[in-house]
Design an enzyme around this catalytic site. Structure first.
Site, short mmCIF file in Angstrom:
data_model
loop_
_atom_site.label_atom_id
_atom_site.label_comp_id
_atom_site.label_asym_id
_atom_site.label_seq_id
_atom_site.Cartn_x
_atom_site.Cartn_y
_atom_site.Cartn_z
N HIS A 48 6.13 -4.29 -19.89
CA HIS A 48 6.68 -3.41 -18.83
C HIS A 48 6.53 -1.93 -19.20
CE1 HIS A 48 9.72 -3.49 -15.27
NE2 HIS A 48 8.97 -2.41 -15.21
N PHE A 63 0.85 -1.20 0.00
CA PHE A 63 0.00 0.00 0.00
C PHE A 63 0.87 1.25 0.00
CE2 PHE A 63 -3.62 2.54 1.98
CZ PHE A 63 -4.44 2.43 0.87
N ARG A 99 2.94 4.25 -2.65
CA ARG A 99 2.45 5.34 -3.50
C ARG A 99 1.63 4.85 -4.69
NH1 ARG A 99 7.72 7.23 -2.06
NH2 ARG A 99 8.50 5.81 -3.63
N GLU A 151 12.17 -11.44 -17.06
CA GLU A 151 11.90 -10.68 -18.29
C GLU A 151 13.20 -10.18 -18.92
OE1 GLU A 151 9.37 -7.61 -16.34
OE2 GLU A 151 10.74 -6.17 -17.22
N ARG A 206 6.70 -6.44 -9.74
CA ARG A 206 7.85 -7.20 -10.22
C ARG A 206 7.38 -8.64 -10.49
NH1 ARG A 206 9.81 -3.09 -11.52
NH2 ARG A 206 11.75 -2.14 -10.80
N THR A 244 2.65 0.51 8.93
CA THR A 244 1.47 1.29 9.34
C THR A 244 1.04 2.22 8.21
OG1 THR A 244 2.40 1.28 11.54
CG2 THR A 244 0.57 2.79 11.18
C1 DGY Z 1 10.62 1.15 -12.13
O1 DGY Z 1 10.84 2.35 -12.16
O2 DGY Z 1 10.93 0.46 -11.16
C2 DGY Z 1 9.92 0.54 -13.30
O3 DGY Z 1 9.83 -0.82 -13.21
C3 DGY Z 1 10.53 0.98 -14.60
O4 DGY Z 1 10.15 2.28 -14.74
#
Ligand code: DGY
Length: 323
Positions: free
Chosen positions: A289, A156, A158, A271, A242, A182
């Protein structure tokens, strides 16, 4: 005084490359092909700052190379699981990242995948592109309604919060979240978000599950076969975090055997080599991505790296220092 020598591992937006060249002695990787370990070691020996990105594994071996000159690694990306942070710390190398500037664009891609997966949009496009669409039908490609459904966020931070705002305010979705730390009470109240006490509780309840964990050893295969089996058969899994957070073999099994309805993926284990099992499935939406891939965001990421190295070279604290 000589300008610091900077090596950039991939091509960046032209306007940021120009700024870099004005300020520093810059070596660009004209080919834009990710550098191999030997090239990265040489870069560590030749430059004062290395500016890598998510496609460059900066391992302990590379960091510990003999006669290293690099003093700062300015990662072009918010995630820094490509860098062995402990090794950097042990060698006294500063590492910075690019937070904040890609939050909204990545959350947009998460919403895009959620909508595409729910409404079977990729399947529909494939039908048209393959010349198989014969016209509208009452039972054709019927997906799931998004408005009013429950979105469960694992992590949780940004990006999760930005997605939650879009989902809650834009689509009237109910928000569940799981995070070990928290949470900010103001955002919890704004979104009337409900905290789950375990990943299992969230997986059982949510109609859509979106992953927002940092990746790396601590979260590797957090979603394994056992946990995927807890999800509703009508649920969709979204991953813009990820690839290694999900066991891809288990996810392919879940999608093939319909333990879950669909998945929307922007990131992959290992990847750009996708598990080939994803390629034959009709209930998966695959993006390459794209989370931060908008013109504005990529320029802002470059500027963020510039600010970090500029601060470092005048002897002040880089604003986005990780170690
Ligand atoms: C990141 O910034 O971590 C992204 O996976 C690529 O912009």
């Amino acid at each position: 005084m000589n300008k610091p020598k900077i090596i950039v591992t991939r091509r960046w937006p032209a306007e940021v490359e120009t700024q870099l060249k004005d300020l520093y002695d810059v070596q660009l990787n004209e080919s834009d092909i990710p550098m191999n370990a030997e090239q990265l070691k040489l870069a560590m020996q030749t430059a004062d700052a290395l500016l890598p990105t998510v496609t460059d594994p900066i391992t302990a071996d590379i960091i510990g190379v003999e006669n290293r000159r690099v003093q700062i690694i300015g990662n072009f990306g918010v995630g820094y699981n490509n860098i062995d942070i402990n090794a950097a710390k042990a060698h006294g190398i500063a590492v910075t990242n690019t937070p904040h500037v890609l939050t909204d664009c990545t959350a947009d891609i998460a919403m895009l995948l959620l909508l595409m997966s729910a409404r079977r949009a990729a399947e529909g496009e494939r039908l048209i592109l393959n010349g198989q669409w014969t016209g509208w039908g009452p039972t054709q490609l019927v997906g799931q309604k998004v408005t009013g459904k429950t979105l469960g966020l694992i992590g949780f931070g940004r990006i999760a919060q930005a997605m939650a705002r879009k989902a809650h305010h834009g689509f009237g979705m109910k928000i569940l979240f799981y995070v070990p730390s928290t949470p900010d009470p103001a955002i919890v109240e704004e979104l009337q978000a409900v905290r789950c006490h375990s990943v299992e509780e969230l997986l059982t309840e949510a109609h859509f599950v979106s992953l927002h964990c940092p990746g790396g050893a601590a979260t590797k295969h957090l979603l394994n076969e056992q946990r995927l089996k807890l999800m509703r058969p009508s649920a969709h899994l979204i991953n813009t975090a990820r690839g290694d957070v999900v066991d891809s073999n288990a996810l392919i099994k879940a999608l093939t055997e319909r333990w879950i309805a669909g998945a929307g993926l922007d990131v992959y284990e290992g990847e750009p080599n996708l598990n080939p099992g994803f390629l034959g499935l009709d209930n998966v939406t695959l993006l390459p991505h794209l989370g931060s891939a908008s013109e504005e965001t990529r320029v802002a990421m470059g500027n963020r790296v510039l600010n970090n190295i500029a601060a470092f070279f005048v002897g002040t604290e880089p604003p986005d220092r990780v170690v």
